[in-house]
Design a protein around this motif. Structure first.
Motif: not given
Length: 551
Positions: A480-481, A486-488, A511-515, A546-547
């Motif tokens: 997520v960039t 935000f919430y996901l 970020g970016p954030f990895t989940m 989002i990728s």
């Protein structure tokens, strides 16, 4: 008087000790044995019977009308016959739909009746959250039973005086039974249409102390009348001259409708404040529209939803479930649009655009089948798609009905054909598709940009977006960039498999954030991305990319 099953000094506890002493010839004292407690046996020819009623105060004008109080039968409630000598239960029964009960005993006796604010089937208990969750009941004084004995009981409202100058001057005995009767009305209708449906035990919390203040529920601070899914219970307002809901039967059934969704269907709504004319997240809009529509189905042909309050309960509002004038933003995001669509599907009064009279049965079929298991988030789209899939012949008339609310024909549970963006282009498409390992999805949330801060609330249409993907491995990695908070939440048929949040609090890099999400290959998942203006650091729109890839 109204008592509670779990007796406490606050309600009803009388201890009478009689100590008798006498002198024996040997100079020692002794206490004679107590008189034997009479045994009462059920099943004989002496009949004790009667009719139970409660005072019903109408809210039909949008305020409570104490000048027109009527007695309604206390239906399907649990009643015990007690031995007056020791309060032992002799026998028990349930009232019928006329409020009638009957017991038979073998010989004349002194007895009492205890009438619980409780149904055994379906199992519902009305309790006092401000008195240790004690159950409400009426206990009579002792009376003699011989031959044919009639004992009627009336649970009074407790109101004295007029609408303009009256007050509650005695115990509000009728209130718990009024709440119970509203629930019985809708459950009976459902059981007639679909007898196989069953519900778990429901506890309903009502108190004269329950007030619309957030805080400690044990002293009545329940925020508002609501259903609380975490405990599977209802909480009902009861503070006189502020807001009482025991006679607002549409309100009671609305909240019970959320109980129904949770227990025999599914609701993906995150809740929160809502009102007519709002543009809300698709799951919340459906759930609130469903609750209102169900209240109209329960009390058909009464389709005026009333919510009373204020001094002497002489204020309030009404919603016409057939043709509300409050549907100022028609569409798939409007609870008002949805309540009218659902009620029109059900009812027998067909106005322009409404050519269907389905009754409640087919609606329940969708809720207990397709809506419960859909891979999409629960919404009007998933409901209508399930209804049309099971009943293809309804499709043309459903499309006509949807058009009256500016909703395009529904061809899948994702609303892929929808063209109404609610006034903001980023609201469409309702769902984006993510192909793992190939490209990305760009979405925008309103955040707190611009002058209309309402758009920035957590549960509005403008701050919620959906992305769907099919997993190809046991773990899916999402990247997520974004420029702000935000919430996901990753959902599989409404169940969260991973909820994440990231908050921005400064101008530093974000970020970016990895989940990494546990997934099952071949299964479809929904990503719900949302935010709230209170969390957003700057005033810009929240843009996210989002990728995803298989791990």
């Amino acid at each position: 008087m109204v008592l509670n099953k779990n007796l406490s000094p606050f309600f009803f506890l009388i201890l009478l000790f009689v100590i008798s002493a006498c002198k024996s010839s040997g100079g020692s004292s002794s206490t004679p044995a107590p008189a034997p407690i009479p045994t009462i046996t059920s099943g004989g020819t002496i009949q004790i019977s009667g009719t139970l009623t409660y005072d019903f105060v109408s809210a039909a004008t949008g305020k409570l009308d104490y000048s027109g109080i009527i007695q309604k039968p206390i239906r399907n409630v649990y009643v015990e016959l007690l031995n007056a000598a020791n309060d032992a239960v002799v026998s028990s029964t349930n009232t019928n739909d006329s409020g009638f009960y009957s017991f038979n005993i073998v010989s004349s006796a002194s007895v009492k009746l205890r009438v619980y604010a409780e149904m055994k089937s379906p199992a519902v208990i009305i309790q006092d959250n401000t008195n240790g969750n004690a159950e409400y009941a009426i206990v009579t004084s002792a009376f003699s039973a011989s031959g044919l004995t009639t004992k009627d009981i009336r649970a009074v409202s407790g109101w004295t005086g007029t609408n303009s100058s009256g007050s509650y001057s005695s115990t509000r005995m009728a209130a718990p039974f009024a709440i119970l009767d509203s629930i019985y009305t809708i459950t009976k209708k459902i059981y007639i249409a679909r007898p196989a449906i069953s519900f778990p035990l429901l506890k309903v919390n009502w108190s004269i102390n329950n007030i619309a203040v957030a805080g400690d529920i044990t002293i009545g601070q329940i925020t508002t009348t609501h259903y609380k899914p975490s405990v599977n219970q209802l909480y009902i307002l009861g503070k006189a001259d502020i807001d009482t809901d025991e006679y607002d039967n549409h309100v009671i059934v609305h909240e019970w409708g959320h109980f129904l969704e949770t227990n025999i269907s599914r609701s993906d709504s995150r809740g929160g404040n809502h009102s007519a004319g709002d543009e809300k997240d698709i799951s919340l809009a459906f759930g609130e529209g469903w609750g209102n529509a169900l209240s109209g189905m329960a009390f058909d042909p009464d389709y005026l939803y009333s919510d009373t309050g204020g001094t002497r309960q002489q204020s309030g509002f009404q919603i016409n479930l057939e043709t509300s004038t409050n549907d100022t933003h028609k569409g798939w995001y409007s609870e008002t649009s949805i309540q009218e669509i659902l009620y029109d599907l059900y009812d027998s009064t067909n106005e322009a655009g409404d050519n269907l009279t389905l009754g409640i049965g087919p609606i329940l079929d969708v809720l207990t089948n397709y809506q419960k298991t859909t891979t999409a988030a629960t919404s009007l789209f998933s409901f209508i798609y399930g209804l049309e899939t099971a009943n293809p012949s309804y499709t043309a008339n459903i499309n006509t009905l949807l058009a009256t609310k500016l909703i395009a024909p529904i061809s899948d549970p994702y609303g892929s054909s929808e063209t109404n963006n609610g006034g903001w282009s980023f609201n469409l498409p309702i769902y984006n598709s993510l192909i793992l390992g190939s490209g990305n999805v760009a979405i925008s949330l309103y955040g707190k940009s611009g002058a209309n801060n309402y758009y920035g609330l957590l549960n509005t249409l403008f701050n919620n977006k959906y992305i769907k993907f099919t997993a190809t491995s046991a773990t899916t990695s999402l990247l997520v960039t974004t420029n702000d908070s935000f919430y996901l939440d990753v959902l599989k048929k409404g169940n969260s498999v991973g909820l994440y949040s990231q908050g921005r609090s400064s101008a530093a890099a974000f970020g970016p954030f990895t989940m990494n999400i546990p997934t099952t290959p071949g299964q479809e998942y929904i990503i719900q991305v949302f935010t709230d203006q209170s969390l957003v650091y700057n005033s810009s729109i929240v843009n996210l990319t989002i990728s995803g890839s298989a791990l």
